[in-house]
Design a protein around this motif. Structure first.
Motif, short mmCIF file in Angstrom:
data_model
loop_
_atom_site.label_atom_id
_atom_site.label_comp_id
_atom_site.label_asym_id
_atom_site.label_seq_id
_atom_site.Cartn_x
_atom_site.Cartn_y
_atom_site.Cartn_z
N ASN A 181 20.46 19.17 49.01
CA ASN A 181 19.45 19.42 47.96
C ASN A 181 20.07 19.23 46.59
N ARG A 182 19.24 18.88 45.66
CA ARG A 182 19.69 18.71 44.28
C ARG A 182 20.17 20.06 43.72
N THR A 183 21.26 20.04 42.97
CA THR A 183 21.80 21.27 42.39
C THR A 183 21.15 21.57 41.04
N LYS A 184 21.30 22.82 40.60
CA LYS A 184 20.88 23.19 39.24
C LYS A 184 21.68 22.38 38.22
N ASP A 185 22.95 22.15 38.55
CA ASP A 185 23.83 21.39 37.65
C ASP A 185 23.22 20.02 37.34
N SER A 186 22.66 19.41 38.38
CA SER A 186 22.05 18.09 38.22
C SER A 186 20.85 18.14 37.28
N THR A 187 20.04 19.19 37.40
CA THR A 187 18.86 19.29 36.53
C THR A 187 19.27 19.61 35.09
N TYR A 188 20.29 20.47 34.93
CA TYR A 188 20.79 20.75 33.57
C TYR A 188 21.37 19.47 32.95
N ALA A 189 22.13 18.73 33.76
CA ALA A 189 22.73 17.48 33.29
C ALA A 189 21.65 16.49 32.87
N GLN A 190 20.56 16.43 33.62
CA GLN A 190 19.49 15.49 33.27
C GLN A 190 18.81 15.89 31.96
N ASP A 191 18.61 17.18 31.75
CA ASP A 191 18.05 17.64 30.48
C ASP A 191 18.95 17.23 29.31
N ILE A 192 20.25 17.42 29.48
CA ILE A 192 21.22 17.04 28.44
C ILE A 192 21.21 15.53 28.24
N TYR A 193 21.13 14.80 29.33
CA TYR A 193 21.06 13.33 29.27
C TYR A 193 19.90 12.88 28.37
N TYR A 194 18.71 13.46 28.61
CA TYR A 194 17.54 13.06 27.80
C TYR A 194 17.73 13.44 26.33
N GLN A 195 18.29 14.61 26.07
CA GLN A 195 18.53 15.03 24.68
C GLN A 195 19.47 14.05 23.98
N THR A 253 20.26 10.87 24.86
CA THR A 253 19.71 9.52 24.70
C THR A 253 18.68 9.51 23.58
N ASP A 254 17.95 10.61 23.41
CA ASP A 254 17.01 10.71 22.28
C ASP A 254 17.75 10.67 20.94
N GLU A 255 19.00 11.12 20.94
CA GLU A 255 19.84 11.09 19.73
C GLU A 255 20.43 9.70 19.49
N LEU A 296 26.31 21.49 20.91
CA LEU A 296 26.92 20.42 21.70
C LEU A 296 26.78 19.08 20.97
N ILE A 297 25.60 18.78 20.48
CA ILE A 297 25.36 17.52 19.78
C ILE A 297 26.22 17.44 18.51
N ARG A 298 26.33 18.55 17.80
CA ARG A 298 27.17 18.56 16.59
C ARG A 298 28.63 18.26 16.96
N VAL A 355 33.02 13.35 17.13
CA VAL A 355 33.89 12.40 17.82
C VAL A 355 33.27 11.01 17.84
N VAL A 356 32.04 10.91 18.29
CA VAL A 356 31.41 9.60 18.47
C VAL A 356 31.11 8.93 17.14
N ASN A 357 30.56 9.66 16.19
CA ASN A 357 30.22 9.05 14.91
C ASN A 357 31.45 8.67 14.11
N THR A 358 32.53 9.43 14.23
CA THR A 358 33.77 9.08 13.55
C THR A 358 34.28 7.75 14.08
N SER A 359 34.23 7.57 15.39
CA SER A 359 34.68 6.30 15.98
C SER A 359 33.80 5.16 15.51
#
Length: 188
Positions: free
Chosen positions: A27-41, A43-45, A145-147, A152-156
């Motif tokens: 079965n899908r884990t909670k970790d996977s659903t949390y990760a997917q929520d973060i993924y969408y956040q 990618t929206d950024e 997390l985004i901040r 790191v990413v924007n500096t690069s």
């Protein structure tokens, strides 16, 4: 050779999300659903994010390792999602974050961010528990997390843009010098 060939053709990722996809019953884990929520956040950024469930879905029937290899090596940030120590120590999860830690030793511009929920942060594997981590149950977690990622990413990205500007200026200087030399030859 095949892994390198495939990985060289992949677009680089900004972020790699590491998590446990399935539990012992499949079965899908909670970790996977949390990760997917973060993924969408993320990618929206505007970030290019490696999230196996979505990133690899069109790669069915092929080996995943070349794509994982490419993503691990190109990502500037790895986010490790965990709701229990067992999931963080699962073979493939530990394989990914351990490999990324090894990459970080060679490249100090990379960052690993453990994110936990419903567990004591001291239960994380030692290699992760010594890093700055994020409690996903805290209000404002995703903004924090985004901040952290932007640092790191924007500096690069800014460094790459600055290099492009310097290259363009050098090209312009070379064109001007070349034009002046031609003019000088014409006048002589």
């Amino acid at each position: 050779k095949g892994i390198l060939a495939t990985s060289q053709n992949e677009e680089p990722f900004d972020i790699f999300i590491c998590y446990k996809e399935s539990d012992a019953e499949g079965n899908r884990t909670k970790d996977s659903t949390y990760a997917q929520d973060i993924y969408y956040q993320l990618t929206d950024e505007g970030y290019r994010v490696f999230f196996a469930r979505i990133t690899l879905e069109d790669k069915a029937g092929s080996e995943y390792e070349p794509y994982i290899f490419a993503a691990l090596n190109s990502a500037k940030v790895m986010i490790v999602i965990g709701t229990n120590a067992e999931y963080l120590n699962a073979v493939w999860v530990k394989n990914e974050w351990s490999r990324y830690l090894a990459i970080m030793k060679k490249d100090r511009n990379k960052l690993l961010l453990p994110c936990y929920k419903e567990m004591d942060p001291y239960d994380m594997p030692e290699a992760l528990s010594i890093l700055q981590s994020y409690d996903m149950s805290k209000i404002g977690f995703i903004q924090d997390l985004i901040r952290g990622i932007k640092k790191v990413v924007n500096t690069s990205s800014e460094e790459i843009n600055n290099e492009k500007i310097v290259t363009q200026l050098n090209d312009t200087d070379n064109q001007i010098i070349s034009t002046l030399k031609r003019a000088q030859l014409e006048l002589a």
